[in-house]
Design a protein around this motif. Structure first.
Motif, PDB file in Angstrom:
ATOM      1  N   UNK A  47      18.474 -19.118 -24.789  1.00  0.00           N
ATOM      2  CA  UNK A  47      19.304 -20.566 -24.076  1.00  0.00           C
ATOM      3  C   UNK A  47      20.474 -20.388 -23.173  1.00  0.00           C
ATOM      4  N   UNK A  48      20.693 -21.042 -22.406  1.00  0.00           N
ATOM      5  CA  UNK A  48      21.858 -20.858 -21.354  1.00  0.00           C
ATOM      6  C   UNK A  48      23.105 -20.438 -22.497  1.00  0.00           C
ATOM      7  N   UNK A  49      23.748 -19.322 -22.296  1.00  0.00           N
ATOM      8  CA  UNK A  49      24.695 -18.974 -23.206  1.00  0.00           C
ATOM      9  C   UNK A  49      25.845 -19.695 -22.789  1.00  0.00           C
ATOM     10  N   UNK A  50      26.194 -20.221 -21.750  1.00  0.00           N
ATOM     11  CA  UNK A  50      27.417 -21.108 -21.345  1.00  0.00           C
ATOM     12  C   UNK A  50      27.233 -22.315 -21.790  1.00  0.00           C
ATOM     13  N   UNK A  96      30.515 -20.760 -30.098  1.00  0.00           N
ATOM     14  CA  UNK A  96      29.291 -20.628 -30.692  1.00  0.00           C
ATOM     15  C   UNK A  96      28.549 -19.623 -30.574  1.00  0.00           C
ATOM     16  N   UNK A  97      28.557 -19.084 -29.570  1.00  0.00           N
ATOM     17  CA  UNK A  97      27.752 -17.659 -29.093  1.00  0.00           C
ATOM     18  C   UNK A  97      28.194 -16.599 -30.056  1.00  0.00           C
ATOM     19  N   UNK A  98      29.528 -16.481 -30.324  1.00  0.00           N
ATOM     20  CA  UNK A  98      30.380 -15.089 -30.873  1.00  0.00           C
ATOM     21  C   UNK A  98      30.495 -15.552 -32.118  1.00  0.00           C
ATOM     22  N   UNK A 139      22.440 -17.758 -15.104  1.00  0.00           N
ATOM     23  CA  UNK A 139      23.460 -17.794 -16.216  1.00  0.00           C
ATOM     24  C   UNK A 139      22.927 -16.745 -17.084  1.00  0.00           C
ATOM     25  N   UNK A 140      24.130 -16.139 -17.993  1.00  0.00           N
ATOM     26  CA  UNK A 140      23.654 -15.290 -19.032  1.00  0.00           C
ATOM     27  C   UNK A 140      22.809 -15.845 -19.956  1.00  0.00           C
TER      28      UNK A 140
END
Ligand code: AMP
Ligand code: MG
Length: 341
Positions: A43-46, A112-114, A139-140
């Motif tokens: 998913x789009x990490x941002x 939420x990513x980290x 995007x990452x």
């Protein structure tokens, strides 16, 4: 949601297929894609709402942080403000490849990513489909393995479908993955640097660049989310760590005991031992000398045994060097056991 599967040839990538997948990522959807290690659920990490869908689809606890996937070195500078020369030396040597680096995170990354940590895990996968998808998405991409939480990681598109049908918008199917176990995770925020998870890049090769790296200490849960029971098939897994004839005798004895009680047995053996368990259903992960092949076959064998209804899987061990460290880690976790130091 309906899950679409698109076959894609990694030696001759059709741009339209990548564009379709990238559109889904940019619009906040989920795409499962191949990497050299295992299939990822991207998913789009941002975009925190998109990232939340990953946790929901996998049933993954929110305290288990995700790895961010990038396609170009420059992207690293956006994700971390503390990239030193030593980091770039590692990047030069091992990226693209199965090495994840843990760095201090920049403000751009949604918590939420980290999982709320001040650090971020980043890697550049060595797979043309993954790299094209990341570039086209601009995007990452945050992506854990595309399996249900605690199940063996997926090494084929079919494995993804078995776990995540109707939970992912699109699966890009480029066939089986090469490495078969996940990336090595190296924490660069501690001194000395430390391996948090053994994987596709061995300690020995990391030490050619940084001699004093701390090896993986399997006895402790160092990385968040590295649960003891992990990578598990439905069957009970028993790992027999003796060597030679003792190992073979013990496996035959255990298998007979379970068989007498009416259990359906599966045995995972090395090529040279495959004829030593003639009464049982044996699957070969590879010869002792080819740990790459053993790693590449491991998760699909666990899943095959599940499909065949195995209730007890008894596995031979491999030598704990090179990729063997990662294989033994996964087998111990599948058996619900802590690692030895
Ligand atoms: P996977 O589910 O195979 O993608 O693995 C992701 C794993 O990376 C997590 O379970 C963590 O163990 C590890 N990880 C991700 N982010 C971090 C971080 N910031 N610090 C330490 N470990 C991390
Ligand atoms: Mg995983």
């Amino acid at each position: 949601m309906q899950t679409e599967i698109i076959k894609i040839d990694s030696t001759n990538i059709e741009v339209a297929k990548i564009k379709q997948a990238a559109d889904i990522i940019r619009n906040g959807g989920l795409v499962a894609f191949p990497t050299e290690t295992v299939y990822g659920l991207g998913a789009d990490a941002l975009n925190p709402v998109a990232v939340a869908k990953i946790f929901e689809a996998k049933n993954r606890p929110l305290n288990d942080p995700l790895i961010m996937h990038i396609a170009d070195r420059e992207d690293l500078l956006r994700l971390s403000n503390e990239v030193y020369k030593i980091t770039l030396d590692l990047v030069d040597e091992f990226w693209p490849g199965p090495l994840t680096l843990v760095l201090k995170k920049s403000q751009d990354i949604p918590p939420i990513v980290t999982a709320g940590l001040e650090t971020v895990a980043v890697r550049m996968p060595d797979h043309p489909v993954a790299l094209s998808l990341i570039r086209e998405s601009q995007t990452p991409i945050a992506a854990p393995s595309a399996n249900l939480f605690r199940r063996p990681s997926p090494t084929s598109a079919q494995h993804v479908l078995d776990d995540l049908n109707e939970k992912v918008d699109l699966i890009l199917d480029a066939g089986k993955t090469n490495v078969g176990v996940e990336s090595t995770i190296l924490d660069l925020t501690q001194t000395p640097f430390r391996i948090l998870r053994p994987g596709g890049v061995s300690l020995e090769s990391l030490r050619t660049i940084i001699p004093d790296i701390e090896p993986y200490n399997g006895n402790k849960i160092l990385a968040p989310g590295m649960f003891i029971r992990h990578y598990s098939p439905k069957a009970k897994v028993i790992l027999v760590e003796e060597n030679g004839k003792v190992q073979i005798d013990k496996i035959n004895l255990l298998a007979s005991e379970f068989a007498i009680q009416g259990y359906c047995i599966g045995i995972i053996a090395k090529e040279e031992n495959k004829d030593k368990y003639s009464d049982f259903n044996v699957k070969v992960f590879g010869p002792t000398k080819n740990l790459n092949l053993c790693a590449a076959n491991l998760f699909s064998i666990l899943r095959e045994f599940d499909k065949e209804g195995a209730q007890v899987i008894i596995a031979e061990s491999v030598k704990e060097e090179g990729l063997g460290v990662a294989i033994m880690d996964r087998l111990r976790k599948a058996s619900g056991r802590e690692n030895k130091v």
